[in-house]
Design a protein around this motif. Structure first.
Motif, PDB file in Angstrom:
ATOM      1  N   CYS A   1       0.851  -1.196   0.000  1.00 15.10           N
ATOM      2  CA  CYS A   1       0.000   0.000   0.000  1.00 15.10           C
ATOM      3  C   CYS A   1       0.881   1.237   0.000  1.00 15.10           C
ATOM      4  O   CYS A   1       1.940   1.244   0.593  1.00 15.10           O
ATOM      5  CB  CYS A   1      -0.853   0.057   1.267  1.00 15.10           C
TER       6      CYS A   1
ATOM      7  N   LYS B   1      -9.064   8.119   8.551  1.00 15.76           N
ATOM      8  CA  LYS B   1      -8.462   7.072   7.715  1.00 15.76           C
ATOM      9  C   LYS B   1      -9.387   6.734   6.546  1.00 15.76           C
ATOM     10  O   LYS B   1     -10.588   6.544   6.738  1.00 15.76           O
ATOM     11  CB  LYS B   1      -8.198   5.820   8.550  1.00 15.76           C
TER      12      LYS B   1
ATOM     13  N   ALA C   1      -9.679   4.387   2.834  1.00 17.01           N
ATOM     14  CA  ALA C   1      -9.170   3.265   2.034  1.00 17.01           C
ATOM     15  C   ALA C   1      -8.752   3.757   0.652  1.00 17.01           C
ATOM     16  O   ALA C   1      -9.145   4.836   0.200  1.00 17.01           O
ATOM     17  CB  ALA C   1     -10.233   2.187   1.899  1.00 17.01           C
ATOM     18  N   ARG C   2      -8.003   2.932  -0.048  1.00 19.52           N
ATOM     19  CA  ARG C   2      -7.543   3.327  -1.381  1.00 19.52           C
ATOM     20  C   ARG C   2      -8.690   3.447  -2.380  1.00 19.52           C
ATOM     21  O   ARG C   2      -8.561   4.113  -3.389  1.00 19.52           O
ATOM     22  CB  ARG C   2      -6.459   2.385  -1.880  1.00 19.52           C
TER      23      ARG C   2
ATOM     24  N   GLN D   1     -12.876   4.972   6.606  1.00 19.70           N
ATOM     25  CA  GLN D   1     -12.719   3.810   7.458  1.00 19.70           C
ATOM     26  C   GLN D   1     -12.664   4.139   8.948  1.00 19.70           C
ATOM     27  O   GLN D   1     -12.993   3.312   9.769  1.00 19.70           O
ATOM     28  CB  GLN D   1     -11.448   3.036   7.074  1.00 19.70           C
TER      29      GLN D   1
ATOM     30  N   SER E   1      -4.674   8.299   3.721  1.00 22.77           N
ATOM     31  CA  SER E   1      -5.436   7.561   2.711  1.00 22.77           C
ATOM     32  C   SER E   1      -4.546   6.524   2.043  1.00 22.77           C
ATOM     33  O   SER E   1      -3.328   6.637   2.044  1.00 22.77           O
ATOM     34  CB  SER E   1      -6.020   8.524   1.675  1.00 22.77           C
TER      35      SER E   1
ATOM     36  N   TYR F   1      -5.264   3.003   2.591  1.00 24.14           N
ATOM     37  CA  TYR F   1      -5.360   1.725   3.304  1.00 24.14           C
ATOM     38  C   TYR F   1      -6.059   0.676   2.439  1.00 24.14           C
ATOM     39  O   TYR F   1      -6.937   1.023   1.651  1.00 24.14           O
ATOM     40  CB  TYR F   1      -6.183   1.884   4.588  1.00 24.14           C
ATOM     41  N   PRO F   2      -5.707  -0.609   2.599  1.00 25.74           N
ATOM     42  CA  PRO F   2      -6.482  -1.646   1.916  1.00 25.74           C
ATOM     43  C   PRO F   2      -7.909  -1.654   2.479  1.00 25.74           C
ATOM     44  O   PRO F   2      -8.128  -1.281   3.633  1.00 25.74           O
ATOM     45  CB  PRO F   2      -5.745  -2.952   2.243  1.00 25.74           C
ATOM     46  N   GLU F   3      -8.866  -2.063   1.681  1.00 24.04           N
ATOM     47  CA  GLU F   3     -10.270  -2.012   2.067  1.00 24.04           C
ATOM     48  C   GLU F   3     -10.562  -2.773   3.360  1.00 24.04           C
ATOM     49  O   GLU F   3     -11.394  -2.360   4.152  1.00 24.04           O
ATOM     50  CB  GLU F   3     -11.156  -2.540   0.930  1.00 24.04           C
ATOM     51  N   GLU F   4      -9.872  -3.867   3.607  1.00 17.48           N
ATOM     52  CA  GLU F   4     -10.148  -4.682   4.794  1.00 17.48           C
ATOM     53  C   GLU F   4      -9.475  -4.155   6.065  1.00 17.48           C
ATOM     54  O   GLU F   4      -9.675  -4.689   7.156  1.00 17.48           O
ATOM     55  CB  GLU F   4      -9.757  -6.143   4.563  1.00 17.48           C
TER      56      GLU F   4
ATOM     57  N   TYR G   1     -10.164  -1.647   7.881  1.00 20.37           N
ATOM     58  CA  TYR G   1     -11.077  -1.116   8.911  1.00 20.37           C
ATOM     59  C   TYR G   1     -11.335  -2.132  10.009  1.00 20.37           C
ATOM     60  O   TYR G   1     -11.639  -1.763  11.147  1.00 20.37           O
ATOM     61  CB  TYR G   1     -12.398  -0.640   8.287  1.00 20.37           C
TER      62      TYR G   1
END
Length: 144
Positions: A45, A97, A99-100, A105, A128, A130-133, A135
């Protein structure tokens, strides 16, 4: 206490009153602080760090693109709203925070309080990328 926001010579600033009663101008420009490559959840990331002034309009836009935070805790929301309404919310560059893919998040309570208090603005550190998961790992000790 922030008393007003003005635009002059294409530069945004806001006027704040110090405890001494003296007024000062605070720059409102968005400042990109830098980027950093990290591995999170087995994925590479690129996190981007930005200092940004956010008002109710920007808070609403961020909240509309939310990942679906846990249930809003009324006591926490009331604390933020009370502090913001009475100019007792201290800007400590709290982190928002993202996500990409652009989903919010973390920072829901602060942004909801900002939206609800109306004509206020505060500076936040936006991270900004972060991978979607990711959170799932934020506020790990709080039920989602």
């Amino acid at each position: 206490m922030v008393t007003e926001t003005k635009t002059t010579d294409s530069k945004n600033y806001r006027t704040a009153t110090l405890a001494s009663g003296r007024n000062v101008k605070l720059d409102r420009t968005e400042v990109e602080l830098g980027t950093r490559d990290m591995v999170m959840f087995g994925k590479l990331c690129k996190l981007t760090f930005t200092l940004k002034t956010i008002g109710s309009k920007e808070a609403t836009a961020l909240l509309e693109n939310s990942v679906g935070n846990r249930t809003m805790r009324k006591a926490q929301l009331d604390r933020f709203e009370g502090a913001m309404s009475h100019d007792h919310y201290y800007e400590m560059y709290d982190v928002i925070k993202i996500a990409r893919n652009g989903q919010l998040q973390d920072g829901h309570h602060r942004l909801e309080a900002l939206r609800n208090t109306g004509n206020k603005e505060y500076d936040f550190l936006i991270i900004s990328g972060y991978p979607e998961e990711a959170y799932k790992a934020f506020d790990q000790n709080t039920a989602k």
